[in-house]
Design a protein around this motif. Structure first.
Motif, PDB file in Angstrom:
ATOM      1  N   LYS A  55       6.613  -1.846  -2.318  1.00  0.00           N
ATOM      2  CA  LYS A  55       6.919  -2.100  -3.735  1.00  0.00           C
ATOM      3  C   LYS A  55       7.890  -1.055  -4.279  1.00  0.00           C
ATOM      4  O   LYS A  55       8.724  -1.354  -5.125  1.00  0.00           O
ATOM      5  CB  LYS A  55       5.620  -2.105  -4.549  1.00  0.00           C
ATOM      6  CG  LYS A  55       4.692  -3.261  -4.185  1.00  0.00           C
ATOM      7  CD  LYS A  55       3.379  -3.175  -4.946  1.00  0.00           C
ATOM      8  CE  LYS A  55       2.433  -4.301  -4.540  1.00  0.00           C
ATOM      9  NZ  LYS A  55       1.130  -4.184  -5.208  1.00  0.00           N
ATOM     10  N   VAL A  56       7.755   0.182  -3.793  1.00  0.00           N
ATOM     11  CA  VAL A  56       8.673   1.241  -4.214  1.00  0.00           C
ATOM     12  C   VAL A  56      10.042   1.027  -3.571  1.00  0.00           C
ATOM     13  O   VAL A  56      11.082   1.168  -4.217  1.00  0.00           O
ATOM     14  CB  VAL A  56       8.123   2.637  -3.827  1.00  0.00           C
ATOM     15  CG1 VAL A  56       9.073   3.731  -4.303  1.00  0.00           C
ATOM     16  CG2 VAL A  56       6.750   2.852  -4.434  1.00  0.00           C
ATOM     17  N   LEU A  57      10.036   0.664  -2.284  1.00  0.00           N
ATOM     18  CA  LEU A  57      11.285   0.487  -1.546  1.00  0.00           C
ATOM     19  C   LEU A  57      12.151  -0.626  -2.133  1.00  0.00           C
ATOM     20  O   LEU A  57      13.376  -0.590  -2.011  1.00  0.00           O
ATOM     21  CB  LEU A  57      10.988   0.195  -0.074  1.00  0.00           C
ATOM     22  CG  LEU A  57      10.276   1.314   0.707  1.00  0.00           C
ATOM     23  CD1 LEU A  57       9.966   0.847   2.128  1.00  0.00           C
ATOM     24  CD2 LEU A  57      11.120   2.577   0.729  1.00  0.00           C
ATOM     25  N   GLU A  58      11.528  -1.591  -2.789  1.00  0.00           N
ATOM     26  CA  GLU A  58      12.278  -2.685  -3.414  1.00  0.00           C
ATOM     27  C   GLU A  58      13.289  -2.178  -4.434  1.00  0.00           C
ATOM     28  O   GLU A  58      14.301  -2.820  -4.694  1.00  0.00           O
ATOM     29  CB  GLU A  58      11.311  -3.664  -4.102  1.00  0.00           C
ATOM     30  CG  GLU A  58      10.528  -4.523  -3.130  1.00  0.00           C
ATOM     31  CD  GLU A  58       9.487  -5.376  -3.830  1.00  0.00           C
ATOM     32  OE1 GLU A  58       9.459  -5.378  -5.085  1.00  0.00           O
ATOM     33  OE2 GLU A  58       8.699  -6.039  -3.136  1.00  0.00           O
TER      34      GLU A  58
ATOM     35  N   LEU B 128       2.969   4.532   7.364  1.00  0.00           N
ATOM     36  CA  LEU B 128       3.989   4.667   6.318  1.00  0.00           C
ATOM     37  C   LEU B 128       5.382   4.552   6.918  1.00  0.00           C
ATOM     38  O   LEU B 128       6.232   3.795   6.420  1.00  0.00           O
ATOM     39  CB  LEU B 128       3.825   6.017   5.617  1.00  0.00           C
ATOM     40  CG  LEU B 128       4.808   6.306   4.474  1.00  0.00           C
ATOM     41  CD1 LEU B 128       4.404   5.541   3.218  1.00  0.00           C
ATOM     42  CD2 LEU B 128       4.867   7.803   4.177  1.00  0.00           C
ATOM     43  N   GLU B 129       5.620   5.281   8.007  1.00  0.00           N
ATOM     44  CA  GLU B 129       6.939   5.254   8.654  1.00  0.00           C
ATOM     45  C   GLU B 129       7.271   3.868   9.184  1.00  0.00           C
ATOM     46  O   GLU B 129       8.413   3.411   9.074  1.00  0.00           O
ATOM     47  CB  GLU B 129       6.968   6.280   9.790  1.00  0.00           C
ATOM     48  CG  GLU B 129       6.917   7.716   9.302  1.00  0.00           C
ATOM     49  CD  GLU B 129       6.808   8.733  10.425  1.00  0.00           C
ATOM     50  OE1 GLU B 129       7.078   9.918  10.172  1.00  0.00           O
ATOM     51  OE2 GLU B 129       6.466   8.335  11.567  1.00  0.00           O
ATOM     52  N   GLU B 130       6.273   3.190   9.754  1.00  0.00           N
ATOM     53  CA  GLU B 130       6.486   1.862  10.303  1.00  0.00           C
ATOM     54  C   GLU B 130       6.853   0.867   9.210  1.00  0.00           C
ATOM     55  O   GLU B 130       7.761   0.051   9.371  1.00  0.00           O
ATOM     56  CB  GLU B 130       5.228   1.406  11.045  1.00  0.00           C
ATOM     57  CG  GLU B 130       5.325   0.004  11.638  1.00  0.00           C
ATOM     58  CD  GLU B 130       6.491  -0.168  12.596  1.00  0.00           C
ATOM     59  OE1 GLU B 130       7.106  -1.259  12.586  1.00  0.00           O
ATOM     60  OE2 GLU B 130       6.825   0.786  13.331  1.00  0.00           O
ATOM     61  N   ARG B 131       6.180   0.966   8.076  1.00  0.00           N
ATOM     62  CA  ARG B 131       6.473   0.042   6.968  1.00  0.00           C
ATOM     63  C   ARG B 131       7.846   0.312   6.371  1.00  0.00           C
ATOM     64  O   ARG B 131       8.553  -0.617   5.980  1.00  0.00           O
ATOM     65  CB  ARG B 131       5.388   0.143   5.894  1.00  0.00           C
ATOM     66  CG  ARG B 131       4.032  -0.266   6.438  1.00  0.00           C
ATOM     67  CD  ARG B 131       3.117  -0.824   5.397  1.00  0.00           C
ATOM     68  NE  ARG B 131       1.896  -1.271   6.040  1.00  0.00           N
ATOM     69  CZ  ARG B 131       0.930  -1.924   5.419  1.00  0.00           C
ATOM     70  NH1 ARG B 131       1.069  -2.224   4.143  1.00  0.00           N
ATOM     71  NH2 ARG B 131      -0.147  -2.304   6.044  1.00  0.00           N
ATOM     72  N   MET B 132       8.219   1.581   6.314  1.00  0.00           N
ATOM     73  CA  MET B 132       9.552   1.922   5.822  1.00  0.00           C
ATOM     74  C   MET B 132      10.622   1.389   6.769  1.00  0.00           C
ATOM     75  O   MET B 132      11.636   0.831   6.342  1.00  0.00           O
ATOM     76  CB  MET B 132       9.684   3.442   5.665  1.00  0.00           C
ATOM     77  CG  MET B 132       8.879   4.023   4.524  1.00  0.00           C
ATOM     78  SD  MET B 132       8.982   5.835   4.418  1.00  0.00           S
ATOM     79  CE  MET B 132      10.686   6.057   3.908  1.00  0.00           C
ATOM     80  N   LYS B 133      10.385   1.550   8.059  1.00  0.00           N
ATOM     81  CA  LYS B 133      11.342   1.077   9.074  1.00  0.00           C
ATOM     82  C   LYS B 133      11.452  -0.441   9.048  1.00  0.00           C
ATOM     83  O   LYS B 133      12.546  -1.003   9.103  1.00  0.00           O
ATOM     84  CB  LYS B 133      10.877   1.554  10.455  1.00  0.00           C
ATOM     85  CG  LYS B 133      11.835   1.222  11.581  1.00  0.00           C
ATOM     86  CD  LYS B 133      11.315   1.781  12.897  1.00  0.00           C
ATOM     87  CE  LYS B 133      12.252   1.425  14.039  1.00  0.00           C
ATOM     88  NZ  LYS B 133      11.729   1.914  15.347  1.00  0.00           N
TER      89      LYS B 133
END
Length: 218
Positions: free
Chosen positions: A176-179, A205-210
């Motif tokens: 939601k933040v990355l959006e 966290l890293e996997e979701r960011m990637k």
């Protein structure tokens, strides 16, 4: 492009080992009074054990005197000073001149936050937008209304410095933040299990960011 990642609030050898082994760009230590407070001798010992591993180290202070900041980081390979209280622009300028390290300023989300940011224009190298809860300056796991993120990013772009979003970010809500396309995210309690940094949560966290970055890039 994937945002920068800062893992803050490291307060043990375990935490330091886990975060230095992560893909984070920045590792943060809190020298201010809090449940995650550290002192120079501790950080020195932990880094001696683990080595810096190409991470940039951030030392966080709240309304601290310059002399205390100097004493606290003496001999440590600190890259950035984070002023997380209500330090004035004049105080920030003096810290920068005397210590000669880049300064990041925390901005606590409030109605006039953008005008507050403008007071530090040209004096800081980045901003951490966080949520203040009661007398706690950060690390509470509480987030502000993320719909305001674009306004902060716009001001950061105008000033030519990165904006890190902090407060309540966890592996299960980081999408939601990355959006909003922040320059960076700053996580502390959201990667902890029983008060310790969790290798598993950091990996999530890293996997979701990637994964988010890959989906956007397609």
């Amino acid at each position: 492009m994937q945002p920068l990642l800062k893992l803050c609030g490291n307060h043990s050898e375990h935490d330091t080992n886990v975060t230095l082994s992560s893909n984070a760009d920045y590792i943060g230590f809190v020298f201010a009074k809090s449940k995650r407070q550290v002192v120079r001798e501790q950080v020195e010992a932990w880094l001696k054990q683990e080595g810096k591993k190409e991470k940039k180290l951030v030392a966080l202070f709240v309304n601290e005197k310059i002399e205390q900041i100097e004493d606290a980081i003496k001999g440590l390979p600190i890259d950035i000073i984070q002023c997380h209280g209500d330090e004035t622009a004049e105080e920030v300028k003096k810290i920068n001149e005397q210590i000669q390290l880049p300064i990041w300023k925390a901005i606590h989300h409030q109605p006039d936050a953008i005008s507050v940011m403008r007071k530090y224009e040209g004096l800081v190298s980045g901003y951490i937008v966080d949520c203040k809860v009661g007398d706690q300056w950060g690390g509470t796991g509480v987030s502000f209304d993320w719909e305001y993120i674009p306004a902060y990013l716009e001001e950061g772009k105008r000033q030519g410095v990165p904006i890190f979003i902090a407060g309540g970010i966890r592996p299960d809500n980081v999408d939601k933040v990355l959006e909003y396309g922040p320059d960076g995210i700053d996580v502390s309690s959201g990667i902890e299990d029983n008060g310790q940094k969790s290798k598993e949560l950091i990996s999530q966290l890293e996997e979701r960011m990637k994964r988010y970055d890959n989906n956007v890039s397609r």
